[in-house]
Design a protein around this motif. Structure first.
Motif, PDB file in Angstrom:
ATOM      1  N   SER A  58       0.829  -1.207   0.000  1.00 56.04           N
ATOM      2  CA  SER A  58       0.000   0.000   0.000  1.00 56.04           C
ATOM      3  C   SER A  58       0.863   1.256   0.000  1.00 56.04           C
ATOM      4  O   SER A  58       0.537   2.239  -0.672  1.00 56.04           O
ATOM      5  CB  SER A  58      -0.925   0.017   1.214  1.00 56.04           C
ATOM      6  OG  SER A  58      -1.799  -1.076   1.183  1.00 56.04           O
ATOM      7  N   VAL A  59       1.952   1.232   0.753  1.00 57.31           N
ATOM      8  CA  VAL A  59       2.872   2.380   0.796  1.00 57.31           C
ATOM      9  C   VAL A  59       3.464   2.609  -0.590  1.00 57.31           C
ATOM     10  O   VAL A  59       3.518   3.752  -1.065  1.00 57.31           O
ATOM     11  CB  VAL A  59       3.984   2.150   1.847  1.00 57.31           C
ATOM     12  CG1 VAL A  59       5.080   3.188   1.719  1.00 57.31           C
ATOM     13  CG2 VAL A  59       3.401   2.175   3.247  1.00 57.31           C
ATOM     14  N   ASP A  60       3.876   1.541  -1.270  1.00 54.51           N
ATOM     15  CA  ASP A  60       4.420   1.675  -2.623  1.00 54.51           C
ATOM     16  C   ASP A  60       3.360   2.196  -3.586  1.00 54.51           C
ATOM     17  O   ASP A  60       3.642   3.030  -4.447  1.00 54.51           O
ATOM     18  CB  ASP A  60       4.948   0.334  -3.123  1.00 54.51           C
ATOM     19  CG  ASP A  60       6.243  -0.065  -2.443  1.00 54.51           C
ATOM     20  OD1 ASP A  60       6.903   0.832  -1.887  1.00 54.51           O
ATOM     21  OD2 ASP A  60       6.583  -1.261  -2.453  1.00 54.51           O
ATOM     22  N   HIS A  61       2.134   1.713  -3.446  1.00 52.98           N
ATOM     23  CA  HIS A  61       1.053   2.120  -4.343  1.00 52.98           C
ATOM     24  C   HIS A  61       0.704   3.604  -4.177  1.00 52.98           C
ATOM     25  O   HIS A  61       0.401   4.284  -5.149  1.00 52.98           O
ATOM     26  CB  HIS A  61      -0.182   1.260  -4.074  1.00 52.98           C
ATOM     27  CG  HIS A  61      -1.363   1.597  -4.917  1.00 52.98           C
ATOM     28  ND1 HIS A  61      -1.436   1.247  -6.242  1.00 52.98           N
ATOM     29  CD2 HIS A  61      -2.511   2.260  -4.637  1.00 52.98           C
ATOM     30  CE1 HIS A  61      -2.575   1.685  -6.735  1.00 52.98           C
ATOM     31  NE2 HIS A  61      -3.253   2.303  -5.781  1.00 52.98           N
ATOM     32  N   MET A  62       0.773   4.105  -2.941  1.00 51.78           N
ATOM     33  CA  MET A  62       0.422   5.506  -2.678  1.00 51.78           C
ATOM     34  C   MET A  62       1.564   6.462  -2.986  1.00 51.78           C
ATOM     35  O   MET A  62       1.383   7.679  -2.915  1.00 51.78           O
ATOM     36  CB  MET A  62      -0.016   5.679  -1.232  1.00 51.78           C
ATOM     37  CG  MET A  62      -1.338   5.045  -0.916  1.00 51.78           C
ATOM     38  SD  MET A  62      -1.779   5.372   0.781  1.00 51.78           S
ATOM     39  CE  MET A  62      -3.512   5.670   0.591  1.00 51.78           C
ATOM     40  N   GLY A  63       2.737   5.941  -3.296  1.00 48.17           N
ATOM     41  CA  GLY A  63       3.830   6.816  -3.700  1.00 48.17           C
ATOM     42  C   GLY A  63       4.818   7.134  -2.607  1.00 48.17           C
ATOM     43  O   GLY A  63       5.520   8.138  -2.688  1.00 48.17           O
ATOM     44  N   GLY A  64       4.893   6.329  -1.574  1.00 51.06           N
ATOM     45  CA  GLY A  64       5.902   6.528  -0.543  1.00 51.06           C
ATOM     46  C   GLY A  64       5.326   6.738   0.844  1.00 51.06           C
ATOM     47  O   GLY A  64       4.109   6.851   1.040  1.00 51.06           O
ATOM     48  N   LEU A  65       6.228   6.797   1.805  1.00 55.56           N
ATOM     49  CA  LEU A  65       5.848   6.919   3.213  1.00 55.56           C
ATOM     50  C   LEU A  65       5.114   8.219   3.503  1.00 55.56           C
ATOM     51  O   LEU A  65       4.120   8.235   4.231  1.00 55.56           O
ATOM     52  CB  LEU A  65       7.096   6.812   4.093  1.00 55.56           C
ATOM     53  CG  LEU A  65       6.898   6.953   5.598  1.00 55.56           C
ATOM     54  CD1 LEU A  65       6.050   5.797   6.123  1.00 55.56           C
ATOM     55  CD2 LEU A  65       8.222   6.993   6.317  1.00 55.56           C
ATOM     56  N   ASP A  66       5.566   9.315   2.914  1.00 52.08           N
ATOM     57  CA  ASP A  66       4.960  10.620   3.190  1.00 52.08           C
ATOM     58  C   ASP A  66       3.491  10.654   2.776  1.00 52.08           C
ATOM     59  O   ASP A  66       2.625  11.073   3.560  1.00 52.08           O
ATOM     60  CB  ASP A  66       5.728  11.718   2.464  1.00 52.08           C
ATOM     61  CG  ASP A  66       7.180  11.786   2.904  1.00 52.08           C
ATOM     62  OD1 ASP A  66       7.483  11.326   4.017  1.00 52.08           O
ATOM     63  OD2 ASP A  66       8.003  12.291   2.128  1.00 52.08           O
ATOM     64  N   ASN A  67       3.197  10.219   1.568  1.00 48.09           N
ATOM     65  CA  ASN A  67       1.813  10.222   1.090  1.00 48.09           C
ATOM     66  C   ASN A  67       0.940   9.278   1.903  1.00 48.09           C
ATOM     67  O   ASN A  67      -0.216   9.592   2.203  1.00 48.09           O
ATOM     68  CB  ASN A  67       1.753   9.827  -0.391  1.00 48.09           C
ATOM     69  CG  ASN A  67       2.353  10.875  -1.286  1.00 48.09           C
ATOM     70  OD1 ASN A  67       2.466  12.033  -0.895  1.00 48.09           O
ATOM     71  ND2 ASN A  67       2.750  10.481  -2.467  1.00 48.09           N
ATOM     72  N   TYR A  68       1.487   8.111   2.263  1.00 52.31           N
ATOM     73  CA  TYR A  68       0.714   7.147   3.047  1.00 52.31           C
ATOM     74  C   TYR A  68       0.333   7.740   4.399  1.00 52.31           C
ATOM     75  O   TYR A  68      -0.817   7.645   4.824  1.00 52.31           O
ATOM     76  CB  TYR A  68       1.503   5.847   3.233  1.00 52.31           C
ATOM     77  CG  TYR A  68       0.720   4.798   3.983  1.00 52.31           C
ATOM     78  CD1 TYR A  68      -0.116   3.921   3.311  1.00 52.31           C
ATOM     79  CD2 TYR A  68       0.797   4.687   5.369  1.00 52.31           C
ATOM     80  CE1 TYR A  68      -0.851   2.972   3.990  1.00 52.31           C
ATOM     81  CE2 TYR A  68       0.068   3.748   6.054  1.00 52.31           C
ATOM     82  CZ  TYR A  68      -0.755   2.887   5.363  1.00 52.31           C
ATOM     83  OH  TYR A  68      -1.482   1.942   6.050  1.00 52.31           O
ATOM     84  N   LEU A  69       1.310   8.344   5.079  1.00 51.37           N
ATOM     85  CA  LEU A  69       1.046   8.879   6.418  1.00 51.37           C
ATOM     86  C   LEU A  69       0.071  10.051   6.390  1.00 51.37           C
ATOM     87  O   LEU A  69      -0.758  10.192   7.289  1.00 51.37           O
ATOM     88  CB  LEU A  69       2.350   9.302   7.087  1.00 51.37           C
ATOM     89  CG  LEU A  69       3.210   8.168   7.634  1.00 51.37           C
ATOM     90  CD1 LEU A  69       4.517   8.707   8.175  1.00 51.37           C
ATOM     91  CD2 LEU A  69       2.481   7.394   8.713  1.00 51.37           C
ATOM     92  N   MET A  70       0.167  10.894   5.370  1.00 50.80           N
ATOM     93  CA  MET A  70      -0.729  12.045   5.315  1.00 50.80           C
ATOM     94  C   MET A  70      -2.180  11.622   5.099  1.00 50.80           C
ATOM     95  O   MET A  70      -3.100  12.295   5.557  1.00 50.80           O
ATOM     96  CB  MET A  70      -0.295  13.009   4.211  1.00 50.80           C
ATOM     97  CG  MET A  70       1.059  13.655   4.487  1.00 50.80           C
ATOM     98  SD  MET A  70       1.201  14.423   6.113  1.00 50.80           S
ATOM     99  CE  MET A  70       0.356  15.948   5.817  1.00 50.80           C
ATOM    100  N   LYS A  71      -2.403  10.492   4.421  1.00 51.35           N
ATOM    101  CA  LYS A  71      -3.761  10.008   4.177  1.00 51.35           C
ATOM    102  C   LYS A  71      -4.254   9.033   5.243  1.00 51.35           C
ATOM    103  O   LYS A  71      -5.441   8.728   5.295  1.00 51.35           O
ATOM    104  CB  LYS A  71      -3.831   9.336   2.809  1.00 51.35           C
ATOM    105  CG  LYS A  71      -3.634  10.304   1.666  1.00 51.35           C
ATOM    106  CD  LYS A  71      -3.690   9.604   0.332  1.00 51.35           C
ATOM    107  CE  LYS A  71      -3.424  10.589  -0.790  1.00 51.35           C
ATOM    108  NZ  LYS A  71      -3.400   9.928  -2.102  1.00 51.35           N
ATOM    109  N   ALA A  72      -3.358   8.522   6.099  1.00 51.72           N
ATOM    110  CA  ALA A  72      -3.722   7.503   7.087  1.00 51.72           C
ATOM    111  C   ALA A  72      -4.482   8.119   8.257  1.00 51.72           C
ATOM    112  O   ALA A  72      -4.242   9.273   8.648  1.00 51.72           O
ATOM    113  CB  ALA A  72      -2.465   6.806   7.603  1.00 51.72           C
ATOM    114  N   LYS A  73      -5.402   7.340   8.813  1.00 49.73           N
ATOM    115  CA  LYS A  73      -6.128   7.768  10.007  1.00 49.73           C
ATOM    116  C   LYS A  73      -5.230   7.579  11.226  1.00 49.73           C
ATOM    117  O   LYS A  73      -4.436   6.644  11.302  1.00 49.73           O
ATOM    118  CB  LYS A  73      -7.404   6.954  10.162  1.00 49.73           C
ATOM    119  CG  LYS A  73      -8.389   7.216   9.047  1.00 49.73           C
ATOM    120  CD  LYS A  73      -9.653   6.431   9.254  1.00 49.73           C
ATOM    121  CE  LYS A  73     -10.616   6.718   8.124  1.00 49.73           C
ATOM    122  NZ  LYS A  73     -11.809   5.882   8.184  1.00 49.73           N
ATOM    123  N   ASP A  74      -5.386   8.463  12.192  1.00 55.36           N
ATOM    124  CA  ASP A  74      -4.500   8.462  13.353  1.00 55.36           C
ATOM    125  C   ASP A  74      -4.701   7.259  14.271  1.00 55.36           C
ATOM    126  O   ASP A  74      -3.767   6.848  14.953  1.00 55.36           O
ATOM    127  CB  ASP A  74      -4.691   9.748  14.165  1.00 55.36           C
ATOM    128  CG  ASP A  74      -4.238  10.974  13.388  1.00 55.36           C
ATOM    129  OD1 ASP A  74      -3.572  10.804  12.349  1.00 55.36           O
ATOM    130  OD2 ASP A  74      -4.551  12.096  13.823  1.00 55.36           O
TER     131      ASP A  74
END
Length: 99
Positions: A58-74
């Motif tokens: 999922s991290v690879d699909h979203m384009g990296g760690l930064d994009n994944y974390l910004m879209k992830a729920k806390d």
């Protein structure tokens, strides 16, 4: 060490082993946790995390760690992942103010 993904929060699931005679015994399905080092482009730093293989895809699909974390729920993130997310938000807010 907890068997829980630091980014998605996925943990052990429970179910049954079912024999040929249809006898059922309880069992646990453990997540496929991998120790990986992910790089943050915005922060210019690498972070060592213990995440599930499914989350790594999922991290690879979203384009990296930064994009994944910004879209992830806390609520699914670990405390370490929350620290990285707060640093990302702080850095992006500073960049917005400067622009």
């Amino acid at each position: 060490m907890a068997r829980r993904c630091e980014l998605s929060g996925v943990g052990p699931a429970v179910g049954n082993n079912v024999s040929h005679a249809n006898n059922r015994t309880r069992r646990r399905f453990l997540p496929n946790l991998c120790d990986v080092t992910l790089a943050s482009d915005v922060l210019g730093q690498s972070y060592k995390l213990r995440i599930a293989a499914k989350t790594l895809r999922s991290v690879d699909h979203m384009g990296g760690l930064d994009n994944y974390l910004m879209k992830a729920k806390d609520d699914g993130l670990s405390t370490r992942a929350m620290k990285i997310k707060r640093a990302l938000k702080k850095k992006s807010a500073a960049a917005e103010a400067a622009a």
